[in-house]
Design a protein around this motif. Structure first.
Motif, PDB file in Angstrom:
ATOM      1  N   ALA A  43      -6.717   3.467  13.819  1.00  0.00           N
ATOM      2  CA  ALA A  43      -5.617   3.696  12.884  1.00  0.00           C
ATOM      3  C   ALA A  43      -5.573   5.118  12.348  1.00  0.00           C
ATOM      4  CB  ALA A  43      -5.705   2.700  11.722  1.00  0.00           C
ATOM      5  N   LEU A  44      -6.665   5.862  12.483  1.00  0.00           N
ATOM      6  CA  LEU A  44      -6.713   7.231  11.963  1.00  0.00           C
ATOM      7  C   LEU A  44      -6.090   8.218  12.940  1.00  0.00           C
ATOM      8  CD1 LEU A  44     -10.355   7.411  10.552  1.00  0.00           C
ATOM      9  CD2 LEU A  44      -8.247   7.079   9.254  1.00  0.00           C
ATOM     10  N   GLN A 223      -1.183  -0.822   9.148  1.00  0.00           N
ATOM     11  CA  GLN A 223      -1.452   0.320  10.023  1.00  0.00           C
ATOM     12  C   GLN A 223      -1.176  -0.029  11.492  1.00  0.00           C
ATOM     13  OE1 GLN A 223      -5.065   2.457   8.924  1.00  0.00           O
ATOM     14  NE2 GLN A 223      -4.765   2.023   6.778  1.00  0.00           N
ATOM     15  N   GLY A 242      -7.158  -1.285  10.582  1.00  0.00           N
ATOM     16  CA  GLY A 242      -6.915  -0.390   9.468  1.00  0.00           C
ATOM     17  C   GLY A 242      -8.165   0.426   9.215  1.00  0.00           C
ATOM     18  N   ALA A 245      -8.789   2.316   4.339  1.00  0.00           N
ATOM     19  CA  ALA A 245      -7.723   1.664   3.571  1.00  0.00           C
ATOM     20  C   ALA A 245      -8.334   0.906   2.399  1.00  0.00           C
ATOM     21  CB  ALA A 245      -6.937   0.713   4.464  1.00  0.00           C
ATOM     22  N   TRP A 303      -3.295   8.457   8.397  1.00  0.00           N
ATOM     23  CA  TRP A 303      -2.998   7.352   9.298  1.00  0.00           C
ATOM     24  C   TRP A 303      -1.937   7.716  10.331  1.00  0.00           C
ATOM     25  CZ3 TRP A 303      -2.605   6.438   3.822  1.00  0.00           C
ATOM     26  CH2 TRP A 303      -3.822   6.042   3.273  1.00  0.00           C
ATOM     27  N   SER A 323      -2.214   0.944   1.319  1.00  0.00           N
ATOM     28  CA  SER A 323      -2.587   1.991   2.273  1.00  0.00           C
ATOM     29  C   SER A 323      -1.850   1.797   3.593  1.00  0.00           C
ATOM     30  CB  SER A 323      -4.103   1.964   2.513  1.00  0.00           C
ATOM     31  OG  SER A 323      -4.815   2.171   1.323  1.00  0.00           O
ATOM     32  N   GLY A 324      -0.747   2.506   3.760  1.00  0.00           N
ATOM     33  CA  GLY A 324       0.007   2.447   5.004  1.00  0.00           C
ATOM     34  C   GLY A 324       1.213   1.535   4.973  1.00  0.00           C
TER      35      GLY A 324
END
Length: 549
Positions: A43-44, A223, A242, A245, A303, A323-324
């Protein structure tokens, strides 16, 4: 092994995970990691793993959440198995605290049971509605790690409009998955959550989540989606990852449409109902424009993918800083909405006399959707990337998100329209709160100390952001921008305090340090709203002398 997938298809499914991870992420030259964790890190963005490692050390030190879930609409229930790998840092740990946001409203949603620690039965207790504790006996020594497995059972949402809610075409399971909320044993920890705000602080973690949904429904997480296969019995099973996160909300949709747009290295998605296709496209364009502006000034987000989704929110919810994942109220998609209604204030609650007096609200409505989208994108920086204690000091990320959304309007649409929005939303929400009998008070306090969502919104969304408006006048755009960039650089993936940014502002403008501290005290800790936001025209009740330090 327990849970709804404890059979051969489950073993096959874990094999699919491992195969995917070996294809997606060959063994790292920097750090040899388990295959499932390598998959989660997909996801990064390409260069983010280096920054994450620099900030927190080995990524194996982060909590790693894995779950296999099944959604049964006929039984109206979610069941599954949750596994948490937790690395102990500074001192031995006797218990693992887990926070369940979905239980904040009435405490009846998520049940965790049958705890297993390193393949041996463990005691799990629920000292408060949102807190579970798994006893670790013997304790886990510093620098060691522990694997905990629990069974999860939760009725599907029975109310429309919240983060854990439903409609005919959307089921939001935000808060279903618990998160580790403390690094060490905190036997005195008492959860006082009253449903206002967003709960306890959350350390970033990595996630590998699968969920089976019924036929006709789709699922997505915040994500990456790395797998989508027909389930053995019926429906579809999805696999999501994810990384770094603080939470992992799951959303189920039926009949939704999706548009995507590339912004630099980020794929931005907009999810909406077909009837709202025009607004869904506008939301995508506004969010993309905001992301481009923020990345230019604050640096990249970590992300690969961000998602904004239309949800049936009410009770003052304007969205959530996951987060995302960026929920927006569907009410914003159905036509021009004035800025106060966008904050969850019913149009009928604004008296006609004030509505006539506040004629400036109408023109600002043209930019409500852009402002709301920018606010949620700003939360990806402030709240998601740079964390803060969203329970003790929710003003930190909320005031910053409001201030950055206003700056976006100025950068993209001009200062005239930004000033109109500031008056229409920041000032008017505070004035409406006072007109209704609410007392001005400190904005910088725990979410449990706000009596209502309206008070929370009026003080943290309305009054508190004026700190940054006034700081800009004293520092200038250049110094303010440098301080914000340093704030993101230094505290990415970490937790900032209520004074962290103030210290950086003062370092960039040392001659203004005392004035900046006084501004934060005035707008965050004291009760000067009547004086500063000028509600005289609407003849509010007499100001309260109540003041919290």
């Amino acid at each position: 092994m327990r849970g709804p997938l404890a059979h051969a298809p489950r073993r096959l499914f874990f094999g699919v995970w491992l195969a995917l991870s070996s294809l997606v992420f060959p063994a790292s030259a920097q750090e040899q990691l388990p295959a499932d964790l390598e998959l989660a890190l997909r996801a990064l963005q390409d260069n983010e793993r280096e920054r994450l490692t620099r900030q927190i050390g080995s990524v194996e030190e982060l909590p790693f959440y894995r779950a296999e879930l099944k959604v049964d609409l006929a039984e109206k229930i979610v069941t599954g198995t949750l596994r948490i790998r937790y690395a102990v840092r500074l001192r031995s740990v006797h218990g693992l605290w887990l926070y369940v946001q979905a239980n904040a409203a009435d405490g009846t949603h998520v049940e965790l049971s049958q705890a297993v620690r390193d393949n041996k039965a463990a005691i799990v207790e629920q000292p408060s509605p949102t807190l579970y504790r798994v006893t670790l006996n013997p304790p886990v020594a510093a620098t060691q790690s522990v694997d905990v497995e629990l069974q999860l059972r939760a009725p599907l949402p029975d109310a429309e409009g919240g983060p854990y809610g439903y409609s005919e075409q959307l089921i939001s399971l935000a808060g279903l998955l618990p998160v580790v909320c403390t690094d060490t044993e905190q036997s005195e920890l008492v959860d006082e959550s009253n449903g206002v705000g967003e709960g306890l602080p959350r350390r970033v973690g990595n996630w590998l989540i699968s969920v089976q949904v019924p036929a006709g429904w789709k699922a997505f997480g915040p994500q990456e989606t790395v797998g989508e296969v027909p389930a053995a019995d019926s429906g579809t099973r999805y696999v999501f990852t994810g990384a770094a996160a603080r939470d992992f909300p799951l959303v189920l949709t039926r009949g939704y449409q999706t548009l995507t747009m590339q912004v630099g290295n980020v794929t931005l998605e907009s999810h909406f109902l077909p009837a709202d296709a025009r607004a869904g496209g506008e939301v995508l364009r506004h969010a993309a424009a905001a992301l481009a502006e923020f990345e230019k000034r604050l640096g990249p987000l970590p992300w690969r993918r961000l998602k904004v989704v239309s949800m049936p929110l009410n009770n003052g919810h304007q969205g959530f800083g996951f987060s995302g994942l960026m929920p927006l109220p569907r009410s914003l998609y159905t036509g021009p909405v004035d800025p106060l209604v966008a904050l969850g204030v019913s149009d009928v609650s604004i008296p006609p006399l004030l509505r006539e007096e506040w004629s400036d609200i109408g023109p600002a409505s043209r930019y409500t959707l852009a402002f709301a989208a920018a606010h949620q994108v700003a939360h990806q920086y402030f709240g998601a990337l740079v964390g803060n204690d969203v329970y003790e000091t929710p003003v930190v990320d909320e005031a910053l998100a409001q201030a950055m959304a206003l700056r976006f309007l100025e950068w993209k649409h001009g200062r005239k329209h930004a000033e109109a929005m500031k008056k229409a939303q920041w000032v008017r929400i505070y004035q409406l709160f006072r007109w209704g009998g609410g007392n001005d008070d400190a904005a910088n306090r725990p979410s449990s100390q706000f009596d209502s969502s309206l008070e929370y919104t009026a003080l943290t969304f309305g009054k508190a952001p004026f700190l940054y408006d006034e700081a800009r006048k004293r520092m200038g755009d250049g110094a303010l921008g440098r301080a914000l960039k340093r704030y993101v650089d230094d505290y990415a993936h970490l937790q900032a305090s209520a004074d962290t940014l103030l210290q950086m502002l003062s370092a960039e403008a040392p001659a203004q340090a005392q004035a900046l501290e006084q501004l934060q005290t005035r707008f965050w800790n004291q009760a000067h709203g009547d004086e500063d936001l000028d509600p005289a025209k609407m003849n509010p009740p007499a100001p309260s002398s109540t003041q919290r330090k």
